[in-house]
Scaffold this motif. Structure first.
Motif, PDB file in Angstrom:
ATOM      1  N   LEU A  86       3.099   9.464  -1.700  1.00 35.51           N
ATOM      2  CA  LEU A  86       1.874  10.197  -2.428  1.00 35.51           C
ATOM      3  C   LEU A  86       2.436  11.611  -2.697  1.00 35.51           C
ATOM      4  O   LEU A  86       2.476  12.405  -3.697  1.00 35.51           O
ATOM      5  CB  LEU A  86       0.788   9.999  -2.009  1.00 35.51           C
ATOM      6  CG  LEU A  86       0.444   8.293  -2.572  1.00 35.51           C
ATOM      7  CD1 LEU A  86      -0.841   7.707  -1.369  1.00 35.51           C
ATOM      8  CD2 LEU A  86       0.453   7.937  -3.130  1.00 35.51           C
ATOM      9  N   VAL A  87       2.598  12.312  -1.599  1.00 33.33           N
ATOM     10  CA  VAL A  87       2.841  13.406  -1.297  1.00 33.33           C
ATOM     11  C   VAL A  87       4.182  14.390  -1.984  1.00 33.33           C
ATOM     12  O   VAL A  87       4.436  15.047  -2.238  1.00 33.33           O
ATOM     13  CB  VAL A  87       3.141  14.006   0.224  1.00 33.33           C
ATOM     14  CG1 VAL A  87       3.451  15.599   0.032  1.00 33.33           C
ATOM     15  CG2 VAL A  87       1.118  13.702   0.879  1.00 33.33           C
TER      16      VAL A  87
ATOM     17  N   LEU B  83      -3.297   8.758  -5.237  1.00 33.24           N
ATOM     18  CA  LEU B  83      -3.976   7.378  -3.983  1.00 33.24           C
ATOM     19  C   LEU B  83      -5.001   6.686  -4.615  1.00 33.24           C
ATOM     20  O   LEU B  83      -4.883   4.790  -4.727  1.00 33.24           O
ATOM     21  CB  LEU B  83      -4.338   7.342  -2.726  1.00 33.24           C
ATOM     22  CG  LEU B  83      -4.650   6.447  -2.226  1.00 33.24           C
ATOM     23  CD1 LEU B  83      -3.234   4.763  -1.786  1.00 33.24           C
ATOM     24  CD2 LEU B  83      -5.328   6.755  -0.425  1.00 33.24           C
ATOM     25  N   THR B  84      -5.919   7.311  -5.504  1.00 35.11           N
ATOM     26  CA  THR B  84      -6.471   6.356  -6.030  1.00 35.11           C
ATOM     27  C   THR B  84      -6.045   5.971  -7.318  1.00 35.11           C
ATOM     28  O   THR B  84      -6.788   4.449  -7.335  1.00 35.11           O
ATOM     29  CB  THR B  84      -7.819   7.421  -6.987  1.00 35.11           C
ATOM     30  OG1 THR B  84      -8.721   8.044  -5.745  1.00 35.11           O
ATOM     31  CG2 THR B  84      -8.831   6.982  -7.255  1.00 35.11           C
ATOM     32  N   ARG B  85      -5.856   6.348  -8.128  1.00 37.00           N
ATOM     33  CA  ARG B  85      -5.069   6.107  -9.505  1.00 37.00           C
ATOM     34  C   ARG B  85      -4.038   4.764  -8.610  1.00 37.00           C
ATOM     35  O   ARG B  85      -4.290   3.553  -9.171  1.00 37.00           O
ATOM     36  CB  ARG B  85      -4.011   6.549 -10.038  1.00 37.00           C
ATOM     37  CG  ARG B  85      -3.449   5.999 -11.133  1.00 37.00           C
ATOM     38  CD  ARG B  85      -2.657   6.752 -11.874  1.00 37.00           C
ATOM     39  NE  ARG B  85      -1.541   7.688 -11.420  1.00 37.00           N
ATOM     40  CZ  ARG B  85       0.072   6.991 -10.980  1.00 37.00           C
ATOM     41  NH1 ARG B  85       0.058   5.649 -11.784  1.00 37.00           N
ATOM     42  NH2 ARG B  85       0.484   7.438  -9.878  1.00 37.00           N
ATOM     43  N   HIS B  86      -4.149   4.770  -7.982  1.00 36.01           N
ATOM     44  CA  HIS B  86      -2.706   3.929  -7.295  1.00 36.01           C
ATOM     45  C   HIS B  86      -3.417   2.481  -7.014  1.00 36.01           C
ATOM     46  O   HIS B  86      -3.179   1.075  -6.952  1.00 36.01           O
ATOM     47  CB  HIS B  86      -1.975   3.345  -5.726  1.00 36.01           C
ATOM     48  CG  HIS B  86      -0.434   4.146  -6.501  1.00 36.01           C
ATOM     49  ND1 HIS B  86      -0.052   4.955  -7.392  1.00 36.01           N
ATOM     50  CD2 HIS B  86       0.692   4.683  -5.491  1.00 36.01           C
ATOM     51  CE1 HIS B  86       1.177   5.441  -7.215  1.00 36.01           C
ATOM     52  NE2 HIS B  86       1.686   5.341  -6.442  1.00 36.01           N
ATOM     53  N   THR B  87      -5.080   2.522  -6.197  1.00 36.85           N
ATOM     54  CA  THR B  87      -6.087   1.173  -6.102  1.00 36.85           C
ATOM     55  C   THR B  87      -6.544   1.242  -6.739  1.00 36.85           C
ATOM     56  O   THR B  87      -6.058  -0.238  -7.392  1.00 36.85           O
ATOM     57  CB  THR B  87      -6.223   2.072  -4.856  1.00 36.85           C
ATOM     58  OG1 THR B  87      -5.592   3.024  -4.051  1.00 36.85           O
ATOM     59  CG2 THR B  87      -7.218   0.607  -3.908  1.00 36.85           C
ATOM     60  N   ARG B  88      -6.576   1.514  -7.902  1.00 36.45           N
ATOM     61  CA  ARG B  88      -7.069   0.919  -9.272  1.00 36.45           C
ATOM     62  C   ARG B  88      -6.027   0.000  -9.404  1.00 36.45           C
ATOM     63  O   ARG B  88      -6.864  -1.030 -10.117  1.00 36.45           O
ATOM     64  CB  ARG B  88      -8.177   2.590 -10.160  1.00 36.45           C
ATOM     65  CG  ARG B  88      -8.984   3.450  -9.570  1.00 36.45           C
ATOM     66  CD  ARG B  88      -9.098   3.868 -10.158  1.00 36.45           C
ATOM     67  NE  ARG B  88     -10.628   4.864 -10.305  1.00 36.45           N
ATOM     68  CZ  ARG B  88     -10.764   5.895 -10.289  1.00 36.45           C
ATOM     69  NH1 ARG B  88     -10.339   6.435 -10.970  1.00 36.45           N
ATOM     70  NH2 ARG B  88     -12.096   6.714 -10.057  1.00 36.45           N
ATOM     71  N   SER B  89      -5.338   0.554 -10.350  1.00 31.73           N
ATOM     72  CA  SER B  89      -4.162  -0.700 -11.012  1.00 31.73           C
ATOM     73  C   SER B  89      -3.552  -2.127 -10.101  1.00 31.73           C
ATOM     74  O   SER B  89      -3.978  -2.323 -11.084  1.00 31.73           O
ATOM     75  CB  SER B  89      -3.156   0.649 -11.117  1.00 31.73           C
ATOM     76  OG  SER B  89      -2.511   0.833 -10.166  1.00 31.73           O
ATOM     77  N   ARG B  90      -3.737  -1.407  -8.732  1.00 31.02           N
ATOM     78  CA  ARG B  90      -3.460  -2.606  -7.914  1.00 31.02           C
ATOM     79  C   ARG B  90      -4.802  -3.832  -8.246  1.00 31.02           C
ATOM     80  O   ARG B  90      -4.394  -4.631  -8.097  1.00 31.02           O
ATOM     81  CB  ARG B  90      -3.305  -2.546  -6.528  1.00 31.02           C
ATOM     82  CG  ARG B  90      -2.866  -2.853  -5.454  1.00 31.02           C
ATOM     83  CD  ARG B  90      -2.475  -2.619  -4.193  1.00 31.02           C
ATOM     84  NE  ARG B  90      -3.551  -3.601  -3.508  1.00 31.02           N
ATOM     85  CZ  ARG B  90      -3.963  -2.553  -2.370  1.00 31.02           C
ATOM     86  NH1 ARG B  90      -2.758  -1.599  -1.744  1.00 31.02           N
ATOM     87  NH2 ARG B  90      -4.612  -3.151  -1.683  1.00 31.02           N
TER      88      ARG B  90
ATOM     89  N   LEU C 199      -3.628  17.980  -1.211  1.00 30.00           N
ATOM     90  CA  LEU C 199      -3.788  17.138  -0.506  1.00 30.00           C
ATOM     91  C   LEU C 199      -4.770  16.296  -1.770  1.00 30.00           C
ATOM     92  O   LEU C 199      -4.666  15.422  -1.399  1.00 30.00           O
ATOM     93  CB  LEU C 199      -4.497  17.089   0.865  1.00 30.00           C
ATOM     94  CG  LEU C 199      -3.834  17.602   2.216  1.00 30.00           C
ATOM     95  CD1 LEU C 199      -4.618  17.934   2.935  1.00 30.00           C
ATOM     96  CD2 LEU C 199      -2.434  17.157   2.289  1.00 30.00           C
ATOM     97  N   SER C 200      -5.294  17.204  -2.546  1.00 29.22           N
ATOM     98  CA  SER C 200      -6.132  16.536  -3.426  1.00 29.22           C
ATOM     99  C   SER C 200      -5.548  15.888  -4.642  1.00 29.22           C
ATOM    100  O   SER C 200      -6.157  14.488  -4.721  1.00 29.22           O
ATOM    101  CB  SER C 200      -6.823  17.641  -4.131  1.00 29.22           C
ATOM    102  OG  SER C 200      -7.787  17.383  -5.074  1.00 29.22           O
TER     103      SER C 200
ATOM    104  N   GLU D 190       0.419  -1.734   0.132  1.00 27.67           N
ATOM    105  CA  GLU D 190       0.152  -0.147  -0.117  1.00 27.67           C
ATOM    106  C   GLU D 190       0.912   1.100  -0.180  1.00 27.67           C
ATOM    107  O   GLU D 190       2.023   1.355   0.900  1.00 27.67           O
ATOM    108  CB  GLU D 190      -0.579  -0.322   1.778  1.00 27.67           C
ATOM    109  CG  GLU D 190      -2.290   0.898   1.086  1.00 27.67           C
ATOM    110  CD  GLU D 190      -2.668   0.409   0.655  1.00 27.67           C
ATOM    111  OE1 GLU D 190      -3.962   1.415   0.359  1.00 27.67           O
ATOM    112  OE2 GLU D 190      -3.434  -0.458   0.423  1.00 27.67           O
ATOM    113  N   PRO D 191       0.440   1.689  -1.024  1.00 30.63           N
ATOM    114  CA  PRO D 191       1.421   3.448  -0.507  1.00 30.63           C
ATOM    115  C   PRO D 191       1.168   4.032   0.662  1.00 30.63           C
ATOM    116  O   PRO D 191       0.368   4.683   1.005  1.00 30.63           O
ATOM    117  CB  PRO D 191       1.062   4.364  -2.744  1.00 30.63           C
ATOM    118  CG  PRO D 191      -0.117   3.852  -2.724  1.00 30.63           C
ATOM    119  CD  PRO D 191      -0.440   1.781  -2.230  1.00 30.63           C
ATOM    120  N   LEU D 192       2.527   4.693   0.827  1.00 27.24           N
ATOM    121  CA  LEU D 192       2.724   5.617   1.886  1.00 27.24           C
ATOM    122  C   LEU D 192       2.138   6.977   2.223  1.00 27.24           C
ATOM    123  O   LEU D 192       2.577   7.772   0.420  1.00 27.24           O
ATOM    124  CB  LEU D 192       4.051   5.262   2.484  1.00 27.24           C
ATOM    125  CG  LEU D 192       4.154   4.347   3.243  1.00 27.24           C
ATOM    126  CD1 LEU D 192       6.010   3.948   3.409  1.00 27.24           C
ATOM    127  CD2 LEU D 192       2.594   3.555   4.207  1.00 27.24           C
TER     128      LEU D 192
END
Length: 134
Positions: free
Chosen positions: A41-42, A108-115, A101-102, A35-37
């Motif tokens: 991401l920032v 994060l959404t992009r990482h989660t979708r690809s995962r 933050l947005s 999971e990305p930290l």
């Protein structure tokens, strides 16, 4: 009293000469993607924004009033920054803290979708995920 000479070194083994039998191996599940930290991401967002503006680390660090090595550490995800430091770095790049933050949330959404996509494409379905609806 010992039979050894006073200046003679004595060797004490740290491990027994025979190794114990290894325990039977339990079945191991394949490793899950990490999971990305938040700091990664920032940092990715800060670096991408800085490079898109063709600005140097020194320029942005000076504008944010933080040290150049610290900004570099932030961009590489090595440091957890306070909200004040994140806001200063964001403002130096012409962003608000909310914008930063947005963008991190989008990342994060992009990482989660690809995962999730990688997880669903590895299943052995007869139609490879193709579904027709009438």
């Amino acid at each position: 009293m010992s039979n050894q000479a006073p200046n003679q070194a004595r060797v004490i083994p740290l491990r027994p000469k025979t190794a114990p039998a290894p325990a039977p191996a339990a079945p191991v599940a394949p490793p899950q993607p990490r999971e990305p930290l938040f700091r990664d991401l920032v940092g990715d967002v800060l670096r991408r924004e800085r490079l898109d503006q063709k600005r140097t680390l020194k320029d942005v660090a000076d504008a944010a009033r933080i040290s150049m090595p610290y900004l570099s550490e932030l961009e590489r995800g090595r440091k957890e920054a306070s909200s004040e430091v994140l806001a200063a770095a964001a403002h130096a790049l012409g962003l608000g803290l909310g914008d930063l933050l947005s963008l991190a949330q989008s990342e994060l959404t992009r990482h989660t979708r690809s995962r999730n996509r990688a997880r669903t494409t590895t299943t052995d379905t007869p139609y490879n995920g193709l579904c027709l609806v009438a």
